[in-house]
Design a protein around this motif. Structure first.
Motif, mmCIF file in Angstrom:
data_model
loop_
_atom_site.group_PDB
_atom_site.id
_atom_site.type_symbol
_atom_site.label_atom_id
_atom_site.label_comp_id
_atom_site.label_asym_id
_atom_site.label_seq_id
_atom_site.Cartn_x
_atom_site.Cartn_y
_atom_site.Cartn_z
ATOM 1 N N ARG A 86 0.856 -1.178 0.000
ATOM 2 C CA ARG A 86 0.000 0.000 0.000
ATOM 3 C C ARG A 86 0.895 1.233 0.000
ATOM 4 O O ARG A 86 1.825 1.339 0.800
ATOM 5 C CB ARG A 86 -0.927 0.034 1.221
ATOM 6 C CG ARG A 86 -2.006 -1.006 1.197
ATOM 7 C CD ARG A 86 -3.169 -0.657 2.118
ATOM 8 N NE ARG A 86 -2.745 -0.249 3.447
ATOM 9 C CZ ARG A 86 -3.578 0.265 4.364
ATOM 10 N NH1 ARG A 86 -4.854 0.444 4.071
ATOM 11 N NH2 ARG A 86 -3.130 0.570 5.572
ATOM 12 N N THR A 288 -5.246 -0.818 11.047
ATOM 13 C CA THR A 288 -5.771 -1.393 9.820
ATOM 14 C C THR A 288 -5.684 -2.904 9.969
ATOM 15 O O THR A 288 -4.867 -3.401 10.750
ATOM 16 C CB THR A 288 -4.963 -0.934 8.589
ATOM 17 O OG1 THR A 288 -5.407 -1.657 7.429
ATOM 18 C CG2 THR A 288 -3.476 -1.202 8.767
ATOM 19 N N TYR A 289 -6.511 -3.612 9.230
ATOM 20 C CA TYR A 289 -6.433 -5.072 9.251
ATOM 21 C C TYR A 289 -5.705 -5.602 8.014
ATOM 22 O O TYR A 289 -5.654 -6.809 7.789
ATOM 23 C CB TYR A 289 -7.841 -5.679 9.346
ATOM 24 C CG TYR A 289 -8.451 -5.475 10.711
ATOM 25 C CD1 TYR A 289 -8.145 -6.334 11.769
ATOM 26 C CD2 TYR A 289 -9.291 -4.395 10.955
ATOM 27 C CE1 TYR A 289 -8.686 -6.126 13.033
ATOM 28 C CE2 TYR A 289 -9.837 -4.188 12.224
ATOM 29 C CZ TYR A 289 -9.530 -5.055 13.251
ATOM 30 O OH TYR A 289 -10.064 -4.844 14.508
ATOM 31 N N ASP A 294 3.134 -1.160 4.216
ATOM 32 C CA ASP A 294 2.749 0.194 3.854
ATOM 33 C C ASP A 294 3.999 1.019 3.582
ATOM 34 O O ASP A 294 4.967 0.962 4.354
ATOM 35 C CB ASP A 294 1.936 0.841 4.975
ATOM 36 C CG ASP A 294 0.518 0.304 5.054
ATOM 37 O OD1 ASP A 294 0.235 -0.718 4.395
ATOM 38 O OD2 ASP A 294 -0.307 0.900 5.768
ATOM 39 N N TYR A 350 -3.580 6.721 9.496
ATOM 40 C CA TYR A 350 -4.436 5.831 10.277
ATOM 41 C C TYR A 350 -5.440 6.532 11.184
ATOM 42 O O TYR A 350 -6.281 5.864 11.791
ATOM 43 C CB TYR A 350 -3.571 4.902 11.138
ATOM 44 C CG TYR A 350 -2.571 4.087 10.367
ATOM 45 C CD1 TYR A 350 -2.961 3.252 9.330
ATOM 46 C CD2 TYR A 350 -1.214 4.148 10.675
ATOM 47 C CE1 TYR A 350 -2.038 2.500 8.621
ATOM 48 C CE2 TYR A 350 -0.275 3.385 9.981
ATOM 49 C CZ TYR A 350 -0.699 2.566 8.954
ATOM 50 O OH TYR A 350 0.220 1.823 8.260
#
Length: 422
Positions: A86, A288-289, A294, A350
Motif C-alpha cells: 500500500r 488497519t487489518y 505500507d 491511520y
C-alpha cells in the motif's frame, strides 16, 4: 596449552553459522565466537514482555535459493504478507497488488494514481523477463544504477517517484536508486516468485535454526580482541585473556569489525554501511487489518515502511495488543522530535488514535547493510580467502541480503575445506 581447533569462526551471524555447519558436517572441529548473548548478528529478535522485536524491520524472501536449501520453512512457521504493497500519498492509501497472485487486485492497481499509461504493461514485461531468466545469468549481466535501469525500461517519472523509489528506500535504504541494477533485478525476481514472510517467533528464528546442531561449538558473550597468524597456526586472542589456536580462522563479522581483526588492506575496498532506524509502537487495536507492507513517499515525511506485524503474525504481541513497526533511513532518530514527526505522518495514514500509541522500543542500526552501488559490486562474489590461514565471510562478500550472507558462508566453508584436503 591453548585449545586447538581445525577452524575458529568469529561471528555467529548467518554467514558464520552456515560456514560452521558445513565445516562441522565435513568432520572437522570448529568453534564459533560471538560477542553477543544470542546468535544471529544483525538478524536477531528480542522477546520483551510478550512482544517479539526484531532488530530492525526485516523479512525473509522465501524464493531465495540459499534460504530454501538451508532452512526448514515448516519448522519456522512462516507467516506471509499479502502480495503487493500500500502506498500512502497524503491522506490517501492506494493498494498496489500482484495480479498474477490476486487477480481481483488489478482493478484497484489500475485506479491508483501511481502508474501512467503503459507502466503496468512494462512492469509485466519486465516481470516476465526476469522470472524466466536464471539468477546466475542476471548476476553476470552488465550493470548500471537502478535509476538507469528504470529509465531504460521506460517507466514514467510518476511510477518511479510513487512506487519504485519508496519501495527501494525500504529495501536498500536507497531513495536515490543508486543500487546496482543487477541486484535490483535479482531481488525483484525473488519478490515476484515467492512470499515475503516472517517466522512466527521472529527473524531470530532463522539463525537459531542454523545454530541448533552447533550448540556445543558456540561460545557466546565472548569478544575476540585480535588474531595472529603464523606459518603453522592462527592464535585467537580473547578479551578475557584466553587464547585459542586454530589451523584456520574465518572472520564472519560486519566489515568494520572484520577490518579490525584482519591483516591491514586484505579486505580490499569495503563499501560504507547504510543505516536504518525502526520504531516499535503498541496499540490496543490495529489501525488497519491489512496484511500488506505500507510505504510512504519522501514528500510526505520520513517513514519508509510501516507494518502492523500482528496482522501478519499474531505471535508478535500478547493477546489484545497490536505491534506496529515503523522504519526510516539513517540513525540519530531516537528523539521526542522524531517521535512527534512520525506520529504526525502516521495520523494522516491511520487517524487520530495514533496519539494513544505507546512507543515500545527504538532500534538504530548503523550498519544495516553495505552500500551496493555498481562500484561496490564490480563482481558479486568477492574473495573469501585473505591469506594462507585467514578467511572472511559476510553479506559484504556477496550481496547485502539473507541470500548473500548464506552464499558467502557456503563459499568460505568450501574454500577452507578445499585447502584442508590439499
Amino acid at each position: 596449552m591453548p585449545e586447538r581447533f581445525a577452524v575458529a569462526v568469529i561471528g555467529a551471524g548467518l554467514a558464520g553459522l552456515t560456514a560452521a555447519r558445513d565445516i562441522s558436517a565435513a568432520g572437522h572441529s570448529v568453534v564459533v565466537f560471538d560477542q553477543n548473548s544470542q546468535v544471529g548478528g544483525r538478524v536477531r529478535s528480542d522477546h520483551v514482555d510478550g512482544f517479539i522485536l526484531d532488530r530492525g524491520f526485516q523479512v525473509l524472501l522465501t524464493a531465495y535459493p540459499a534460504a530454501q536449501r538451508r532452512f526448514n520453512y515448516a519448522d519456522l512457521d512462516l507467516q506471509a504478507f499479502a502480495p503487493g504493497v500500500r502506498i500512502h500519498i497524503g491522506d490517501d492509501a492506494h493498494r498496489i497488488g500482484d495480479p498474477f497472485r490476486e487477480p481481483l487486485s488489478a482493478f484497484a492497481t489500475l485506479r491508483a494514481p501511481i502508474f501512467q499509461f503503459g507502466d503496468l504493461a512494462r512492469l509485466m514485461f519486465w516481470r516476465r523477463a526476469i522470472t524466466r531468466t536464471p539468477g546466475p545469468n542476471i548476476a553476470a549481466r552488465g550493470q548500471g544504477t537502478t535509476a538507469e535501469l528504470f529509465s531504460a525500461l521506460r517507466f514514467s517519472e510518476r511510477s518511479i517517484e510513487r512506487f519504485f523509489r519508496p519501495f527501494l528506500a525500504g529495501v536498500f535504504f536507497d531513495p536515490d536508486l543508486a543500487t546496482s541494477s543487477r541486484l535490483t533485478e535479482l531481488v525483484f525476481r525473488s519478490f515476484f516468485t515467492g512470499d515475503v514472510a516472517i517466522p512466527a517467533q521472529g527473524m531470530g528464528a532463522l539463525p537459531a535454526q542454523l545454530a541448533a546442531p552447533l550448540q556445543h561449538h558456540l561460545r557466546l558473550n565472548t569478544r575476540v580482541e585480535r588474531v595472529h597468524e603464523t606459518l603453522d597456526a592462527v592464535t585467537v586472542h580473547l578479551t578475557d585473556g584466553d587464547t585459542v589456536q586454530a589451523d584456520r580462522v574465518l572472520v564472519a563479522t560486519d566489515p568494520p569489525s572484520a577490518s579490525a581483526l584482519t591483516i591491514a588492506g586484505t579486505l580490499g575496498a569495503v563499501p560504507p554501511g547504510l543505516g536504518t532506524t525502526t520504531v516499535y509502537y503498541v496499540a490496543d487495536e490495529p489501525p488497519t487489518y491489512a496484511r500488506t507492507l505500507d510505504l510512504g513517499i519522501a514528500a510526505d515525511g520520513p517513514i519508509t515502511t510501516c507494518a502492523v506485524l500482528t496482522n501478519i503474525a499474531a505471535s508478535y504481541a500478547p493477546a489484545g495488543k497490536s505491534l506496529i513497526s515503523v522504519s526510516l533511513i539513517g540513525t540519530g532518530h531516537d528523539s521526542a522530535d522524531t517521535d512527534a514527526l512520525l506520529r504526525t505522518q502516521l495520523a494522516r495514514w491511520y487517524g487520530p488514535l495514533v496519539a494513544n500509541w505507546q512507543q515500545l522500543a527504538v532500534y538504530e542500526i548503523a550498519y544495516a547493510q553495505p552500500r551496493q552501488e555498481p562500484r561496490d559490486l564490480v563482481v558479486m562474489a568477492r574473495d573469501v580467502q585473505l591469506s594462507a590461514r585467514l578467511y572472511v565471510a559476510g553479506d559484504h562478500r556477496d550481496t547485502g541480503t539473507i541470500q548473500g550472507a548464506l552464499v558467502s558462508g557456503r563459499r568460505a566453508a568450501a574454500a577452507i575445506l578445499t585447502e584442508m584436503k590439499g
